[in-house]
Structure formats: C-alpha cells, structure tokens
Design a protein around this motif. Sequence first.
Motif, PDB file in Angstrom:
ATOM      1  N   TYR B 193       0.852  -1.199   0.000  1.00  0.00           N
ATOM      2  CA  TYR B 193       0.000   0.000   0.000  1.00  0.00           C
ATOM      3  C   TYR B 193       0.887   1.248   0.000  1.00  0.00           C
ATOM      4  O   TYR B 193       1.696   1.443   0.922  1.00  0.00           O
ATOM      5  N   ILE B 195       0.677   4.352   0.695  1.00  0.00           N
ATOM      6  CA  ILE B 195       0.594   5.367   1.755  1.00  0.00           C
ATOM      7  C   ILE B 195       1.713   5.168   2.789  1.00  0.00           C
ATOM      8  O   ILE B 195       2.218   6.140   3.346  1.00  0.00           O
ATOM      9  N   PHE B 198       4.596   7.046   1.369  1.00  0.00           N
ATOM     10  CA  PHE B 198       4.318   8.481   1.200  1.00  0.00           C
ATOM     11  C   PHE B 198       4.294   9.200   2.550  1.00  0.00           C
ATOM     12  O   PHE B 198       4.819  10.291   2.704  1.00  0.00           O
ATOM     13  N   GLN B 199       3.639   8.562   3.541  1.00  0.00           N
ATOM     14  CA  GLN B 199       3.561   9.181   4.861  1.00  0.00           C
ATOM     15  C   GLN B 199       4.943   9.301   5.489  1.00  0.00           C
ATOM     16  O   GLN B 199       5.308  10.350   6.025  1.00  0.00           O
ATOM     17  N   LEU B 202       6.780  11.985   3.832  1.00  0.00           N
ATOM     18  CA  LEU B 202       6.179  13.316   4.066  1.00  0.00           C
ATOM     19  C   LEU B 202       6.698  13.949   5.339  1.00  0.00           C
ATOM     20  O   LEU B 202       7.076  15.119   5.368  1.00  0.00           O
ATOM     21  N   PHE B 203       6.713  13.165   6.424  1.00  0.00           N
ATOM     22  CA  PHE B 203       7.056  13.763   7.708  1.00  0.00           C
ATOM     23  C   PHE B 203       8.567  14.014   7.842  1.00  0.00           C
ATOM     24  O   PHE B 203       8.995  14.757   8.696  1.00  0.00           O
ATOM     25  N   ASN B 204       9.333  13.391   6.958  1.00  0.00           N
ATOM     26  CA  ASN B 204      10.774  13.655   6.875  1.00  0.00           C
ATOM     27  C   ASN B 204      11.416  13.778   8.257  1.00  0.00           C
ATOM     28  O   ASN B 204      12.109  14.755   8.564  1.00  0.00           O
ATOM     29  N   LYS B 209      12.920   6.383   8.448  1.00  0.00           N
ATOM     30  CA  LYS B 209      13.172   6.579   7.022  1.00  0.00           C
ATOM     31  C   LYS B 209      12.575   5.394   6.285  1.00  0.00           C
ATOM     32  O   LYS B 209      12.729   4.262   6.742  1.00  0.00           O
TER      33      LYS B 209
END
Lengths: 457, 457
Positions: B193, B195, B198-199, B202-204, B209
């Motif tokens: 999946y 996400i 991506f999630q 996104l939060f970097n 990691k």
Amino acid sequence: MAKIHGWKWVVGLASSILLNLFLILNIYLRRSTELTWTREAAEQAEAVAAFSCSGHGHAFLDGLAAEGKPACECNSCYGGSHCSEFSPDCPADVNSGDPLFLEPFWMEHAMSSAVMLAGWHRMSYRMDDGSTISTELTKHIFQLHAMVGNAVTKGRFIIFGAGSTQLLHAAVHALSQQGSPWPSRVVATIPFYPIYEFQTDLFNSKDFKFQGDTSLWKNASSTNSSMNIIEFVTSPNNPDGRLTKPVLKGPSVKTIHDHAYYWPHFTAIPAPADEDVMIFTISKITGHAGSRFGWALIKDEAVYQKILTYLGLNTIGVSHDTQLRALKLLKVVLKGGGREIFEFGQKTMKSRWERLNKILSASRRFSIQKLEYHNCSYFQKVTEASPAYAWLKCEREEDLDCTAVLRAAGIIGREGTLYHAESRYVRLSLIKGEDDVDLLLQKMDALVSKEEGAQNM
Amino acid sequence: MAKIHGWKWVVGLASSILLNLFLILNIYLRRSTELTWTREAAEQAEAVAAFSCSGHGHAFLDGLAAEGKPACECNSCYGGSHCSEFSPDCPADVNSGDPLFLEPFWMEHAMSSAVMLAGWHRMSYRMDDGSTISTELTKHIFQLHAMVGNAVTKGRFIIFGAGSTQLLHAAVHALSQQGSPWPSRVVATIPFYPIYEFQTDLFNSKDFKFQGDTSLWKNASSTNSSMNIIEFVTSPNNPDGRLTKPVLKGPSVKTIHDHAYYWPHFTAIPAPADEDVMIFTISKITGHAGSRFGWALIKDEAVYQKILTYLGLNTIGVSHDTQLRALKLLKVVLKGGGREIFEFGQKTMKSRWERLNKILSASRRFSIQKLEYHNCSYFQKVTEASPAYAWLKCEREEDLDCTAVLRAAGIIGREGTLYHAESRYVRLSLIKGEDDVDLLLQKMDALVSKEEGAQNM
C-alpha cells in the motif's frame, strides 16, 4: 321507545358526523406528513434530551446507560444520578479552553441546530467534485467572514482540518524549506500557546525546529536573508487576549496567523485580517470543540497545495459527518447577521471578565492583564474587553509558584511556564461552563477576602 | 318534520359519538408522542432522501441545491437532474478504494442506522472520563472483534484515529527510536500500500526513514540486533488480498499489522489476530470512508502512550459526531451476530470476483491473482475468495504499460508501480459502487472478446 322530535336528532347526528369527518381528515393529513425512517432516531434523541440533569450536566445519546436508560454526565463538582448533589470542597477547574460557555445557546436553538444523519450519508472518501471538502460549507464559511468582517476571503484557497490543531502544523510543514540543510526556525512571542512548540518538537523533522521567542531572532531575521523563519502570530493572543502583529520582518520570514479567537465573543474586530496564512476553528465560534473542525485561508497556491498533500496523507480530509453538522451550526450562526450568537457570546464573556475584575480590584496580591478598547466594526462601536482567558499574576515576592497558590485556594489554572512566562503567571479559562466559572469567582472572592489589607468594596 | 323511530337515531348518534371519542383519543395520544425539536431536521432528511436519483446517485443534506431543493449527485457516467442519463463512452473508474459496495445495505437499514445529532451534543474536547474516546463505542468495538473472531482484544489498549490512515503513521512514530543516531527503517513487502511510503517520506523525520522492500533486510535484521526496523504487514494484503505474515524477525524488528481488510466481506478469518499493534478502519467494515474513523489495538503501554501523545498533538482526538455515528452503525452490524452485513458483503464481493474470473478465464492476455481457500471461523466453513481488489497482470510481452492498455479500453485502474510492482500490474477496485463495477465488467468483457485466440465461453 317513544317517538321523538326528529329535527333535534338530525342536527345532532349531522354535527357528530361532521366532527367525525373533520377528525378523520385531521388524522389523514397528519399521517401524510408522518415520519418514517427518521422517527426512531428522533424519538431516541428527544428521550435522552428530556432526561433531567438538574442544569448541571447532560445525558448524551452515546452516554453510559444502565438498562438502556439515559444517564447524566455531571459537570465538575456535581454528582448523583441527576447531578443535583454539589461537592462544596471541590476545586474550580478552569484549566482547559473547553468553550462550554456556548452550550446554553445551542440548547435554546435546539430545533434549528439539530441534524439527522442518514446511514448512507456521504460514505465516499470524496465529495461530488472530487475534493474532500463540502462546497456548501465553504460557501457558508465565506459568508460568515464577510458578515463578521474578520477576514478577507477574496483570492484565498480554503482547506479544512480536524480543528485548527491539525492545520497549525500542516502550515509549518508547508512553509518550511524542504530539503534545505538548515531547518526552518519556528518561533512565537512569549507568552505563546504551547502546542506550537509541542507539535514542532513531536514531529522531529529535518525541515524545521522550534527556536523559542521571537525576540531572539529580531536582528538576525532582518539582516540574514537566508535564515528561513516561521513565526506564529496569535491574535487575539492565547493566553492574554491582546491583538498582535508579527514581530519579525525579513525576506525569509513566513507567518502563520492563528485567529482562533478573532471573533466578536472575545475581542473587538478592528478590521478584516488580510494575511497569507490564516487559521480558524469552529471550537471558538460555535463552541463545538469535540467536533474537531477548523479551516485555513491560504493566499499562495503552492503553500495551499502542500497543505492539501499533508492533510491527504495525514487523515484524508475531515469527517463528512462533522462537515454536515458544521454547516447546520453555521446556518444558525448566520441568521439575523449573527447578532444572536455573537451578542450572547460577547455578553457572557464580558460579564465574566467584569465580575473577575471587580473581585480583583480589591486585591494587591493578584492582578490580571489590562486590555485596550478597540472599535469593533462588527458591533459598530467601541467594545469593552471580553477575553477568553484571564492572565493572572501573583504580585507578592514570595508567591513565585502562582499555580500552587491558587491550587491551595481551590482554583486549578494553567501554569504560566507552559507559555514560557514566569511561574508567577497563571491562565484562568473564562470560556468554560457557567458552573466552573461561578465556582472560580467564588473561590477567588474568598481568596481575596482573606488578603491582609484587601480593600473592602 | 315527521316523527321517526327513535332507536335508529339513538344507535346512529351513539356510534358517531363513540367514533368521535375514539378519534379524539387517537389524536391526543399521537400528540403526546409528537416530536418537538427534532421534527424539522427529520423532515428535511426524509425530503432529501425521497428525492429520486434513479438509483444512480444520491441527494445529500449538504448537497448543492438550487432554490433550497435537493439535488442529485450522480455516480460516474450518469448525469441529468435525476441521474437517468448514461454516457456510453464514459470509462469505468475502478481506481480508488471507495467502499461504496455497502451503500445499498445502509439504504435498506435506514431506520436502525439513522442518528439525530443535537446542537449541544458533546461540545467538550473530552468525554466524561477525561479521555477523547467514547466508552460505549469501545465496548461495541470489542464486541465486534469477539463476534467476528478476527482479533484478540484482551489485554489491549484501544485508541481511535481519523481513519486507519492517521493511526498507521502514529504507530511508526511510536515504534521508532526517538533520538537515536540511526533512524528506524520502515519497510513493507512488495506489492504494498503506497501510503506507508508516502507518509514516512512526508514527515521527513530524523527518527525514521522509508527503506523499501523487506527482502533487502532479511539477513541484516536477524543478525544485526541494533538495526531498528519497523515492518508494515498488511493482511489481507492491499492490493492482492493474500493473508500475510511478517517477513522480518529479530530483536529490533517491530511490526505494524494493518488489518483494514481482515473482515468476512473480503477474506476467510482463519483465527483471531493476536499481534502487538493491530490497526482497523470502519471504512472497510461498514463502508463509511467519509467518516474518517479507525482504531488501533495496542499491547504495550509505552507504545500506547506514545500514540496517545501523537494523536493529542496532531488532532486532539476524533470527531465526537463521528463517534456517535460509528456507535449507531456498529449496533446495526452487531445485530443477529453480524450475519446480515457480512453475508451481504461477502456475497457481493464473491459475486464480483466470480464474474471477473469468468470473463478473464477466456483470456490469455490478462490474468489475476489466484487466492487460496481458507477455513473461516466466522462463517464456520471454507469460504471462496472475495477480495477487495483484483491484481491484474498484462501477460503479453509488449503490454509493458498495463495501465495504459486498460485505459485505452475504457478502464481506469491503479498503476502497479505505485505498489512498487512491475508496470504490467494494475489494481482494479471491486469495492466501489455497483455502477462502476458493472461497467468494469462490461469493458473487460469487450476487451477480452477482441483478443485473438480468446476462448469462447
């Protein structure tokens, strides 16, 4: 049986038959507007609402009920199955920013604010236009800002969040320089709302870092053009209710304007806010903190797109159930130019502030913030102060831990140190329910009365 | 007027008077159960629900209405004011995981699933117990797991999120090693999946990691005890519906079990899941994706506390409006041991899967995943496959871009590359509404029929 005079019988029977017809018609017409699938839910809601909690609590539809009966959830310091028992030694809890001062307003507007949610209501992730936000709700929010005159919406993108809480951090994310070797510095002016710092620390991102008070960066920001700074500006400020402006200026300074309290309940509205990033929440307008609904008005499309991506990956938008409810609530707010709710809110807050001021005017030990009067374009007059919080200071040298001083007197406030202020400051919430604020005023009155040299009023 | 025989008149009049009394009593009793403040909202909801959209759309309470009238929002490929106009050239959009296959179920259960929200319903941030989650709802969720037998809830903490989406990342946050010089490695098994990746990106965060496929870390994880790894395990898997187990083992491997699809609609339930971190969403149980409601079952208290802090700072909990609605929906789900909804769901999904299989059995160009049969403890039998998605493969060498091949035939699927699979894979959603899936099957049938060498069935 004897023969009788027929005309009396004819008239009698005819009248009775006419009455029969009238009643049958009445029942028939009633049935044609009879409710079908909504009736049961409506009856359940009315039964729960009718359950008495003595004005010191509520029964809720999803409350804990023994044997399927409604059960009261009592306000602090009240107990018993109908919340009629008061505990005299119970402390006044005015710690949180729970906006329950508006609860009585909604109980008075029960009919216009009720919402029936169908089982199949908006099950999809998306609305008809492919977005996750309701067009009707957006339209009503724009109307609200136009009516109150507290924000320019023209040329702005709007985005919904789970309260302003989610949006505050989404904005930090969107304004930070992604991939830069120097994380953006997130700052605010003391005393400031602690969530700004807690959120920034929580996410522990490579892209930004909380760096405390704006005063530390005043010179650096205007001279160092490569120093990316994100300043939170809360106006009116939480905790002290002051209208504020950005402190930092410079080519790399970006600003997030938290306008949670920029509504006529809490402040005069001198002019519409016209900033690049403005954040609002329904919690401090209608008082529905539990619904978790806020919005941001964004000028720059790139910033808007970044927030959109953030929200898409964080929660995939905001509950459609809550969007429907927010729409219904805003329709009530908008009625009659908003006079009803904003006059109720402002009157309530002003009266609380005045009562507290009156008590403290006799004290040398405690002081609260002085607030300037401003012209309110919404009420079209200069309005007196009606802040959401009192920012109380313990003036005596030995009262260093003001929170403890109040606590000993049965008042639970929020430590000033949370706002990076001295420990002789405490925030007292004036937006909670009537019971909590009444108790605060009682306890404060008793505390001041015990002061040596307190002036008799 | 002539004298007449009295007894007939007496009987007539008496009957008429009795009828009047009966009718008056009827009206009186009706009035005593008459609705007051809920009536208007109930009537509005019924009026909107009664508006015909020809079975190819819906009118919603917060829909766009001209002159205050309800307006239809039509399913894809349907238009007109009552959604009666079909566009024959319109593509079948089976890209998203919108679980609208359950919409007809809720329309049939309109009465039991309707909820009336009072204007003053749970305005506070918190519930009576100081938490942000409803005790009644928790109780019903535990009952649901016990009834379905898909998760062990004993000794677990529960926490609510805005869909599983919010919880997936909250779990990564809580399981990562905060402050470690080596960020935790977040991994999943291809196809996974998107996400998750991506999630995490996104939060970097400094703390974790995304590091791709589990296969890269199989050896390292079991030998290097200091390598902190967080593995996402999706069971049944999205996109391919397979029941899965963790791939990595080792002292520093933590696992997040995404059980969004572990319900009888989509899979046999061989045994209750009994893992440390299990995540569920109402979206794939009742189909209410738009409500944004999910929950996590957590074994370890420290992890639970970290997730709690995360959710408190991210959104301050989940909408109380949605919690009330979720409770009502789960009450319907629980009725009669869940047979109604799970039989409806499983039957619907199985039939869609069978129809697609039948079409593709004539094809050499396209294939879909084969799924094993398992014994389902809920249905107490071996159940046939009924997955949420078809994981389609283009078998011809030249059909490298399978998404484009389908797109040319009027089918919008989701690219396999999003799942880190080859571009000859495409995910087709089988959980969308009937209209979309019907159109998919039509277009697929047409595509297969054009195949050279397609076997005639």
